[in-house]
Design a protein around this motif. Sequence first.
Motif, PDB file in Angstrom:
ATOM      1  N   LYS A   1     -28.182  29.001 -28.058  1.00 55.59           N
ATOM      2  CA  LYS A   1     -29.331  28.793 -27.188  1.00 55.59           C
ATOM      3  C   LYS A   1     -29.993  27.492 -27.627  1.00 55.59           C
TER       4      LYS A   1
ATOM      5  N   TRP B   1     -33.275  24.528 -26.980  1.00 50.66           N
ATOM      6  CA  TRP B   1     -34.637  24.280 -26.511  1.00 50.66           C
ATOM      7  C   TRP B   1     -34.632  23.803 -25.059  1.00 50.66           C
ATOM      8  N   TYR B   2     -35.520  24.389 -24.267  1.00 50.84           N
ATOM      9  CA  TYR B   2     -35.647  24.031 -22.852  1.00 50.84           C
ATOM     10  C   TYR B   2     -37.039  23.478 -22.608  1.00 50.84           C
TER      11      TYR B   2
ATOM     12  N   GLN C   1     -39.907  25.160 -20.546  1.00 49.89           N
ATOM     13  CA  GLN C   1     -40.423  26.400 -21.140  1.00 49.89           C
ATOM     14  C   GLN C   1     -41.172  26.145 -22.439  1.00 49.89           C
TER      15      GLN C   1
ATOM     16  N   ASP D   1     -39.782  26.108 -25.251  1.00 47.49           N
ATOM     17  CA  ASP D   1     -39.171  27.050 -26.205  1.00 47.49           C
ATOM     18  C   ASP D   1     -37.676  27.076 -25.931  1.00 47.49           C
TER      19      ASP D   1
ATOM     20  N   GLY E   1     -34.290  28.087 -24.331  1.00 46.81           N
ATOM     21  CA  GLY E   1     -33.957  28.561 -22.996  1.00 46.81           C
ATOM     22  C   GLY E   1     -33.473  29.998 -23.042  1.00 46.81           C
ATOM     23  N   THR E   2     -33.501  30.649 -21.918  1.00 47.80           N
ATOM     24  CA  THR E   2     -33.079  32.047 -21.858  1.00 47.80           C
ATOM     25  C   THR E   2     -31.560  32.190 -21.800  1.00 47.80           C
ATOM     26  N   SER E   3     -30.865  31.147 -21.380  1.00 47.70           N
ATOM     27  CA  SER E   3     -29.406  31.218 -21.260  1.00 47.70           C
ATOM     28  C   SER E   3     -28.725  30.887 -22.577  1.00 47.70           C
TER      29      SER E   3
ATOM     30  N   THR F   1     -32.516  22.156 -22.941  1.00 47.03           N
ATOM     31  CA  THR F   1     -32.706  23.085 -21.863  1.00 47.03           C
ATOM     32  C   THR F   1     -31.551  23.943 -21.488  1.00 47.03           C
ATOM     33  N   ASP F   2     -31.863  24.671 -20.556  1.00 49.70           N
ATOM     34  CA  ASP F   2     -30.968  25.453 -19.763  1.00 49.70           C
ATOM     35  C   ASP F   2     -30.641  24.532 -18.594  1.00 49.70           C
TER      36      ASP F   2
END
Length: 206
Positions: free
Chosen positions: A127, A129-130, A133, A135, A137-139, A193-194
């Motif tokens: 994962k 940093w995005y 967000q 923070d 990323g969720t992906s 990021t994502d």
Amino acid sequence: MNFKALAARFALVVSCGLMTATPAAAQFWQCVTFARSVSGIEIRGNANTWWSQAEGRYERGHTPKAGSVLAFSPTSRMRVGHVAMVSKVVSDREVLLTHANWSRPGAIETNVRAIDVSPAGDWSMVKVWYGPQGDLGTSAYPTKGFIYSGHAPAGDMLDAPASSFQMASATHTVTATQRANAAQLATIQHGPTDPRGIFTLVNEAN
């Protein structure tokens, strides 16, 4: 020539000058071009070819080292993959990346977090940093592994224990040249990021 005509010509000249005087910070960076510039790893072509191209030319492995390049696998949303330089190893499961074209198309991001979320702890899934967000990323993204900036030893060492991996430079720190390149090229801080589709439309063969 009357005043109105003179003013119109002056405005045209100024506007043309502004259009041509594009600052370096406005450059659109591809991930491969930037990774090659800051890491010194001379591989060209789309990011999804770097891992295979490195075989026999550069050492590869699954242990993060400063100055190495993390090669991301292609996915349905990231069809040409991605490459990012490791600027610092924080722990065996966290690094800081310096890379381009991730949170925002063409932008550079320096020293942003990436964590290993693979079940085996081998950096095969990460994962990153995005920026939007602020923070991680969720992906989670699959990766091939790390390409080290030294030259490859005889044979492939992918299955060797982590302790056996060594860079030809004999150090695992970012070199002064890499640091200077990153400082010169970086224009945006904080936020990988994502990459939702950013890479699907871009051919990075340069």
